[in-house]
Design an enzyme around this catalytic site. Structure first.
Site, PDB file in Angstrom:
ATOM      1  N   HIS A   1     -51.032  58.405  31.496  1.00 20.03           N
ATOM      2  CA  HIS A   1     -52.291  58.099  32.169  1.00 20.03           C
ATOM      3  C   HIS A   1     -53.095  59.367  32.350  1.00 20.03           C
ATOM      4  CE1 HIS A   1     -51.394  53.892  33.564  1.00 20.03           C
ATOM      5  NE2 HIS A   1     -50.243  54.292  33.048  1.00 20.03           N
TER       6      HIS A   1
ATOM      7  N   CYS B   1     -57.571  52.565  32.625  1.00 21.32           N
ATOM      8  CA  CYS B   1     -57.106  52.353  33.993  1.00 21.32           C
ATOM      9  C   CYS B   1     -58.278  51.883  34.836  1.00 21.32           C
ATOM     10  CB  CYS B   1     -56.531  53.667  34.507  1.00 21.32           C
ATOM     11  SG  CYS B   1     -56.894  54.043  36.206  1.00 21.32           S
ATOM     12  N   GLU B   2     -58.099  50.747  35.505  1.00 21.80           N
ATOM     13  CA  GLU B   2     -59.248  50.183  36.227  1.00 21.80           C
ATOM     14  C   GLU B   2     -59.556  50.953  37.518  1.00 21.80           C
ATOM     15  OE1 GLU B   2     -58.328  46.108  36.924  1.00 21.80           O
ATOM     16  OE2 GLU B   2     -57.244  46.483  38.780  1.00 21.80           O
ATOM     17  N   HIS B   3     -58.681  51.822  37.937  1.00 18.88           N
ATOM     18  CA  HIS B   3     -58.957  52.603  39.145  1.00 18.88           C
ATOM     19  C   HIS B   3     -59.846  53.805  38.872  1.00 18.88           C
ATOM     20  CE1 HIS B   3     -54.975  50.918  40.931  1.00 18.88           C
ATOM     21  NE2 HIS B   3     -55.994  50.094  41.091  1.00 18.88           N
ATOM     22  N   HIS B   4     -59.760  54.356  37.658  1.00 20.27           N
ATOM     23  CA  HIS B   4     -60.533  55.561  37.332  1.00 20.27           C
ATOM     24  C   HIS B   4     -61.400  55.413  36.090  1.00 20.27           C
ATOM     25  CE1 HIS B   4     -57.000  57.057  39.654  1.00 20.27           C
ATOM     26  NE2 HIS B   4     -57.904  57.864  40.193  1.00 20.27           N
TER      27      HIS B   4
ATOM     28  N   GLN C   1     -51.199  49.291  34.131  1.00 24.63           N
ATOM     29  CA  GLN C   1     -50.104  49.191  33.148  1.00 24.63           C
ATOM     30  C   GLN C   1     -49.149  48.057  33.495  1.00 24.63           C
ATOM     31  OE1 GLN C   1     -48.171  52.890  32.063  1.00 24.63           O
ATOM     32  NE2 GLN C   1     -46.338  51.793  31.410  1.00 24.63           N
TER      33      GLN C   1
ATOM     34  N   CYS D   1     -55.664  59.768  34.021  1.00 24.69           N
ATOM     35  CA  CYS D   1     -56.095  59.965  35.415  1.00 24.69           C
ATOM     36  C   CYS D   1     -55.022  60.731  36.188  1.00 24.69           C
ATOM     37  CB  CYS D   1     -56.411  58.630  36.093  1.00 24.69           C
ATOM     38  SG  CYS D   1     -55.039  57.481  36.179  1.00 24.69           S
TER      39      CYS D   1
HETATM   40 ZN   LIG Z   1     -56.020  55.756  37.186  1.00 22.90          ZN
END
Ligand SMILES: [Zn+2]
Length: 204
Positions: A162, A92-95, A134, A164
């Site tokens: 996920h 996941c590119e956010h976390h 995703q 995260c």
């Molecule tokens: Zn994430």
């Protein structure tokens, strides 16, 4: 890092544009930020290991997915093809936290053009081994297959957990996120779409 695609099937991305030293330096800073001693025995090799792990988990950034979409020569098939339960592991590119799950790919060939099953799995792997969302992963796989194979329709469904979300924050353990991308004939014909979805989910 820019991921560059060429229009030819030959990839023009260089395979060695990961700076492992820079990643390792960053991991060291994380350890220091956590109040750890990066020099203690158990952690000495950690920055290097983590750098190599990130390199592997993002190897798809240095591959051209189009190279996997080459029709099988000679073999022809006109009925719907569904490949279920392709395992995917992405970040996941956010976390920068992993999300793992299953990818299902359905397509209706045009003029008999089909793809080797392993190529579908490689396509899913190339796109999942990147910093992803995703939703984007799902549409990237669908669009590349649709543009490269030119089938009548493509449907991609991904179910993933996920970390995260399941290991932190709201901690909904086991919660899975389902995304789909529907193109061409699957979009215009609800009956075909329903048939594919039933085959994918195993429900009638
Ligand atoms: Zn994430």
């Amino acid at each position: 890092m820019a991921t560059k695609f060429s229009d030819e099937l030959q990839s023009d991305v260089t395979p060695n544009d990961v700076n492992l030293d820079l990643i390792a330096q960053g991991v060291r800073l994380i350890l220091e930020g956590l109040g750890e001693d990066p020099e203690r025995a158990g952690l000495q090799e950690t920055p290097r290991r983590v750098a190599e792990m990130f390199s592997e988990l993002t190897s798809g950034m240095r591959e051209d997915p189009k190279t996997h979409v080459v029709p099988l020569p000679g073999d022809k098939h006109d009925e719907m093809v569904i490949v279920k339960d392709i395992s995917i592991a992405s970040l996941c590119e956010h976390h920068l936290a992993p999300f793992v799950g299953k990818c299902h790919i359905a397509y209706i060939p045009k003029d008999g053009r089909i793809l080797g099953i392993s190529k579908l799995a490689r396509l899913a792997e190339t796109f999942s081994r990147r910093l992803q969302l995703q939703e984007r992963l799902t549409t990237d796989i669908a669009n590349t297959l649709y543009e490269g194979l030119k089938p009548i329709g493509v449907m991609v469904v991904i179910e993933a957990e996920h970390t995260c979300m399941t290991l932190r924050g709201v901690r909904k353990s086991g919660a899975s996120t389902v995304t789909s991308a529907v193109l061409g004939g699957f979009r215009t014909d609800p009956r075909t779409r329903a048939e594919a979805m039933a085959l994918i989910t195993g429900r009638k």
